[in-house]
Motif scaffolding. Sequence first.
Motif: not given
Length: 244
Positions: A177, A180, A183-186, A210-213, A215-216
């Motif tokens: 967590y 990442l 990249q995810v920001r949430s 998929t959490l971010a471009p 992090v798929r």
Amino acid sequence: MADADLLTTDGFLSHASDFDAHSHGKALAGHACRFDLGAYRDELYRRHGVDFPPQLARAVNKRRGEYLAGRVCAQRVLQRLGMAPTQIAIGAAREPLWPAGAMASISHAGERAVCVATLDPDVIGLGIDIERGIGPELAAEIRGVVVDADEEALIRAGFEDFPFGLAAVFSAKESLYKALFAQVRSFFGFEAMRLTRVDPQRLEFAAAQTLAPGVRAGQGFTVDYRREDDNGVRSIACVLRPPA
């Protein structure tokens, strides 16, 4: 910055030491300490050169002490890496705001604090987590939150000690967590990363969504872990820049 002598004479911090770690072939600098919440007082922020953040104005002494110990560890690590003294503020999502060029992470558990950092530009995410050992009762209480049935089966097959295995997976997911978040920001929960493999001192996970471009869903991540002397666990997640 914290004076090294204060780490053993102020009654609050003790057992302070540098350590080195490696993950994905990258060398990481670390610093760890123990702290005594019974000896905490607000004046220690000034003594250690750490600004008292307004976000802690209503916090209890436990939270204030944990924060201070973590920031002192961070100061020591950045000093090891040759960086100029700086304050590590709190971001909008309560994340540490590291100086440009540094990738780092802080954790604390019980009365232990730790920070790990690197200046390697290939590292785009770094997370560390420490946890105290847990017993069978607590393991039974939290397992349904931390893992699903398939993950639990992997833990039971891969660890002789199920409570320790569950603590290792819990810690690893916490490290991921942190690693990442840039990249995810949430926020994302334990269910977002599914355990896929258990090896000695290494756990593998796959993103369940998929959490971010970068992090798929289905993307794999590895976390290094180790058992600590007090039967706790330390885990480190290091995310590297994709090849060009």
